[in-house]
Design a protein around this motif. Structure first.
Motif, PDB file in Angstrom:
ATOM      1  N   THR A 184     -54.674 -24.289   2.253  1.00 63.10           N
ATOM      2  CA  THR A 184     -55.130 -25.484   3.378  1.00 63.10           C
ATOM      3  C   THR A 184     -56.350 -24.578   4.234  1.00 63.10           C
ATOM      4  OG1 THR A 184     -52.959 -26.198   3.724  1.00 63.10           O
ATOM      5  CG2 THR A 184     -54.615 -26.796   5.469  1.00 63.10           C
ATOM      6  N   VAL A 185     -57.489 -25.629   4.358  1.00 62.74           N
ATOM      7  CA  VAL A 185     -58.826 -25.080   5.065  1.00 62.74           C
ATOM      8  C   VAL A 185     -58.507 -25.849   6.281  1.00 62.74           C
ATOM      9  CG1 VAL A 185     -61.107 -24.927   5.358  1.00 62.74           C
ATOM     10  CG2 VAL A 185     -59.910 -24.339   3.258  1.00 62.74           C
ATOM     11  N   VAL A 186     -58.807 -25.266   7.386  1.00 62.84           N
ATOM     12  CA  VAL A 186     -58.858 -25.543   8.733  1.00 62.84           C
ATOM     13  C   VAL A 186     -60.033 -25.532   9.443  1.00 62.84           C
ATOM     14  CG1 VAL A 186     -57.671 -25.861  11.154  1.00 62.84           C
ATOM     15  CG2 VAL A 186     -56.449 -25.271   9.067  1.00 62.84           C
ATOM     16  N   PRO A 187     -60.977 -26.606   9.326  1.00 62.26           N
ATOM     17  CA  PRO A 187     -62.480 -26.682   9.915  1.00 62.26           C
ATOM     18  C   PRO A 187     -62.111 -26.604  11.288  1.00 62.26           C
ATOM     19  CG  PRO A 187     -62.403 -28.373   8.092  1.00 62.26           C
ATOM     20  CD  PRO A 187     -60.780 -28.035   8.463  1.00 62.26           C
ATOM     21  N   GLY A 188     -63.325 -25.896  12.007  1.00 61.61           N
ATOM     22  CA  GLY A 188     -63.522 -25.798  13.430  1.00 61.61           C
ATOM     23  C   GLY A 188     -64.429 -27.162  13.670  1.00 61.61           C
ATOM     24  N   THR A 189     -65.355 -27.011  14.725  1.00 63.59           N
ATOM     25  CA  THR A 189     -66.292 -28.074  15.214  1.00 63.59           C
ATOM     26  C   THR A 189     -67.309 -27.929  13.907  1.00 63.59           C
ATOM     27  OG1 THR A 189     -65.949 -27.771  17.387  1.00 63.59           O
ATOM     28  CG2 THR A 189     -68.032 -28.805  16.719  1.00 63.59           C
ATOM     29  N   VAL A 190     -67.461 -28.809  13.232  1.00 65.30           N
ATOM     30  CA  VAL A 190     -68.489 -28.994  12.080  1.00 65.30           C
ATOM     31  C   VAL A 190     -69.440 -30.505  12.393  1.00 65.30           C
ATOM     32  CG1 VAL A 190     -68.646 -29.280   9.766  1.00 65.30           C
ATOM     33  CG2 VAL A 190     -66.853 -27.939  10.633  1.00 65.30           C
ATOM     34  N   LEU A 191     -70.554 -30.191  11.933  1.00 58.71           N
ATOM     35  CA  LEU A 191     -71.517 -31.310  12.398  1.00 58.71           C
ATOM     36  C   LEU A 191     -71.294 -32.444  10.956  1.00 58.71           C
ATOM     37  CD1 LEU A 191     -74.491 -29.591  13.937  1.00 58.71           C
ATOM     38  CD2 LEU A 191     -72.668 -30.696  15.097  1.00 58.71           C
ATOM     39  N   THR A 192     -70.789 -33.505  11.297  1.00 53.44           N
ATOM     40  CA  THR A 192     -70.637 -34.367  10.371  1.00 53.44           C
ATOM     41  C   THR A 192     -70.597 -35.674  10.943  1.00 53.44           C
ATOM     42  OG1 THR A 192     -68.173 -34.688  10.642  1.00 53.44           O
ATOM     43  CG2 THR A 192     -68.726 -32.824   8.919  1.00 53.44           C
ATOM     44  N   PRO A 193     -70.823 -36.736  10.315  1.00 53.99           N
ATOM     45  CA  PRO A 193     -70.996 -38.201  10.848  1.00 53.99           C
ATOM     46  C   PRO A 193     -69.699 -38.550  11.490  1.00 53.99           C
ATOM     47  CG  PRO A 193     -71.988 -38.230   8.485  1.00 53.99           C
ATOM     48  CD  PRO A 193     -71.344 -36.928   8.649  1.00 53.99           C
ATOM     49  N   GLY A 194     -68.445 -38.087  10.902  1.00 55.03           N
ATOM     50  CA  GLY A 194     -67.459 -38.637  11.653  1.00 55.03           C
ATOM     51  C   GLY A 194     -66.942 -37.997  12.814  1.00 55.03           C
ATOM     52  N   ALA A 195     -67.380 -36.403  12.875  1.00 61.27           N
ATOM     53  CA  ALA A 195     -67.039 -35.842  14.109  1.00 61.27           C
ATOM     54  C   ALA A 195     -68.024 -36.287  15.145  1.00 61.27           C
ATOM     55  CB  ALA A 195     -67.325 -34.295  13.689  1.00 61.27           C
ATOM     56  N   ASP A 196     -69.474 -36.583  14.629  1.00 61.32           N
ATOM     57  CA  ASP A 196     -70.549 -36.842  15.772  1.00 61.32           C
ATOM     58  C   ASP A 196     -69.984 -38.141  16.335  1.00 61.32           C
ATOM     59  OD1 ASP A 196     -72.147 -34.839  15.349  1.00 61.32           O
ATOM     60  OD2 ASP A 196     -73.504 -36.004  14.240  1.00 61.32           O
ATOM     61  N   ALA A 197     -69.232 -39.040  15.489  1.00 64.07           N
ATOM     62  CA  ALA A 197     -68.939 -40.430  16.240  1.00 64.07           C
ATOM     63  C   ALA A 197     -67.699 -39.989  17.376  1.00 64.07           C
ATOM     64  CB  ALA A 197     -68.201 -41.343  15.300  1.00 64.07           C
ATOM     65  N   ILE A 198     -66.856 -39.141  16.921  1.00 63.32           N
ATOM     66  CA  ILE A 198     -65.843 -38.604  18.140  1.00 63.32           C
ATOM     67  C   ILE A 198     -66.562 -38.051  19.332  1.00 63.32           C
ATOM     68  CG2 ILE A 198     -63.904 -37.046  18.628  1.00 63.32           C
ATOM     69  CD1 ILE A 198     -63.077 -37.417  15.546  1.00 63.32           C
ATOM     70  N   ARG A 199     -67.535 -37.248  19.137  1.00 65.52           N
ATOM     71  CA  ARG A 199     -68.370 -36.555  20.279  1.00 65.52           C
ATOM     72  C   ARG A 199     -69.118 -37.638  21.180  1.00 65.52           C
ATOM     73  NH1 ARG A 199     -68.268 -32.113  16.612  1.00 65.52           N
ATOM     74  NH2 ARG A 199     -70.093 -32.887  15.505  1.00 65.52           N
ATOM     75  N   GLN A 200     -69.724 -38.580  20.127  1.00 66.42           N
ATOM     76  CA  GLN A 200     -70.444 -39.739  20.869  1.00 66.42           C
ATOM     77  C   GLN A 200     -69.228 -40.618  21.880  1.00 66.42           C
ATOM     78  OE1 GLN A 200     -73.829 -40.539  20.615  1.00 66.42           O
ATOM     79  NE2 GLN A 200     -73.179 -41.213  22.639  1.00 66.42           N
ATOM     80  N   ASP A 201     -68.004 -40.875  21.512  1.00 66.38           N
ATOM     81  CA  ASP A 201     -67.099 -41.630  22.225  1.00 66.38           C
ATOM     82  C   ASP A 201     -66.911 -40.899  23.459  1.00 66.38           C
ATOM     83  OD1 ASP A 201     -66.788 -43.563  20.352  1.00 66.38           O
ATOM     84  OD2 ASP A 201     -64.930 -42.933  19.619  1.00 66.38           O
ATOM     85  N   ILE A 202     -66.729 -39.420  23.416  1.00 65.41           N
ATOM     86  CA  ILE A 202     -66.672 -38.379  24.550  1.00 65.41           C
ATOM     87  C   ILE A 202     -67.633 -38.560  25.619  1.00 65.41           C
ATOM     88  CG2 ILE A 202     -66.070 -36.105  25.315  1.00 65.41           C
ATOM     89  CD1 ILE A 202     -64.468 -35.866  22.631  1.00 65.41           C
ATOM     90  N   ALA A 203     -68.811 -38.377  24.773  1.00 66.24           N
ATOM     91  CA  ALA A 203     -70.177 -38.618  25.767  1.00 66.24           C
ATOM     92  C   ALA A 203     -70.206 -39.624  26.400  1.00 66.24           C
ATOM     93  CB  ALA A 203     -71.346 -38.257  24.885  1.00 66.24           C
ATOM     94  N   ASP A 204     -69.860 -40.892  26.094  1.00 68.96           N
ATOM     95  CA  ASP A 204     -70.030 -42.146  26.321  1.00 68.96           C
ATOM     96  C   ASP A 204     -69.048 -42.210  27.606  1.00 68.96           C
ATOM     97  OD1 ASP A 204     -72.116 -42.920  24.583  1.00 68.96           O
ATOM     98  OD2 ASP A 204     -70.869 -44.086  23.374  1.00 68.96           O
ATOM     99  N   ALA A 205     -67.805 -41.663  27.590  1.00 67.63           N
ATOM    100  CA  ALA A 205     -66.838 -41.912  28.414  1.00 67.63           C
ATOM    101  C   ALA A 205     -67.158 -40.746  29.732  1.00 67.63           C
ATOM    102  CB  ALA A 205     -65.489 -41.349  27.805  1.00 67.63           C
ATOM    103  N   THR A 206     -67.946 -39.906  29.417  1.00 69.32           N
ATOM    104  CA  THR A 206     -68.107 -39.060  30.618  1.00 69.32           C
ATOM    105  C   THR A 206     -69.540 -39.073  31.046  1.00 69.32           C
ATOM    106  OG1 THR A 206     -68.961 -37.307  28.854  1.00 69.32           O
ATOM    107  CG2 THR A 206     -66.442 -37.226  29.509  1.00 69.32           C
TER     108      THR A 206
END
Length: 262
Positions: A184-206
């Motif tokens: 099993t591989v556990v990625p940390g913070t990786v620049l991907t479209p899906g992860a960017d969408a999550i960070r954008q949600d957090i950015a919008d909220a803050t």
């Protein structure tokens, strides 16, 4: 930034590889790495994107249901004639900024189906063929740092990925006598479209920008940068290769030092 290394050796020449969630981000990078290594690769996802490597055989479908899994795996085996390496990468997360208590029941079920049970079902359908391949066959599951430290807004996703970690360890123990390795591989913070969408949600909220939110996360990474999908793909390639023939049952963080010890 990711430093380009020497072209990979043809360590997967003649190998037949299936990558779920292989249309973009980490999945597309994994597909490309196996293609570069000489493998014949089937990539599956609900739809192809501009990131999907064109040399792969792409099969559209839905791994969140047993019916979808059976259709996809049958088509993949028909295309390849068998399988030597399975990469369970399919997954997605939807944020709930109100926290754990605001996640509706159906989304807990959706998270389990897509991020955990998809791997269980795909593996179950392909296991007879992997057993025909025998010693040297490999399964690599792609988990998430959320499995170790899930923020409340992604509790459902983290719980599903934590289940995937436990499943991988149990399956590795079961299949080891047959020479089939499971990691099993556990990625940390990786620049991907899906992860960017999550960070954008957090950015919008803050009230922050995406760049500011990404910078805040990057500040917690000892190696000083977020991951590139190719960082994860290289780790997957090692674990799936004969170079790792005495490695099974491990959960490997690929995270720049960000996550707690596993």
């Amino acid at each position: 930034m990711f430093r380009t290394v020497a072209p990979p050796p043809p360590d997967f020449a003649g190998k037949r590889v299936i990558v779920t969630g292989g249309s973009r981000g980490i999945g597309a990078a994994i597909v490309q790495r196996f293609l570069d290594g000489g493998a014949d690769v089937v990539a599956t996802a609900r739809s192809a994107t501009e990131q999907t490597p064109q040399r792969a055989t792409f099969i559209a479908g839905d791994v969140s249901t047993l019916t979808g899994v059976r259709a996809l795996t049958a088509a993949a085996l028909e295309a390849l004639g068998g399988v030597d390496v399975l990469i369970n990468n399919a997954g997605a997360a939807r944020t709930h900024l109100g926290g754990t208590s605001t996640i509706p029941d159906e989304e807990w079920l959706d998270a389990l189906n897509l991020n955990y049970l998809s791997a269980v079902r795909v593996t179950g359908e392909l296991l007879p063929t992997l057993r025909e391949t025998g010693p040297g066959a490999a399964i690599v599951n792609i988990s998430s740092g959320a499995a170790l430290t899930a923020p409340p807004l992604l509790a459902h996703y983290g719980a599903a990925k934590a289940a995937l970690n436990a499943y991988g360890k149990a399956l590795a123990t079961e299949l080891a006598p047959e020479g089939i390795r499971v990691t099993t591989v556990v990625p940390g913070t990786v620049l991907t479209p899906g992860a960017d969408a999550i960070r954008q949600d957090i950015a919008d909220a803050t009230g922050a920008s995406l760049a500011e939110t990404t910078a805040d996360v990057t500040a917690a990474i000892p190696l000083g940068r977020p991951g590139d999908p190719r960082d994860v793909a290289e780790a997957v390639a090692y674990l799936a290769s004969d170079r790792a023939q005495w490695v099974t049952g491990v959960t490997l963080a690929v995270d720049g030092g960000q996550l707690p010890g596993i």
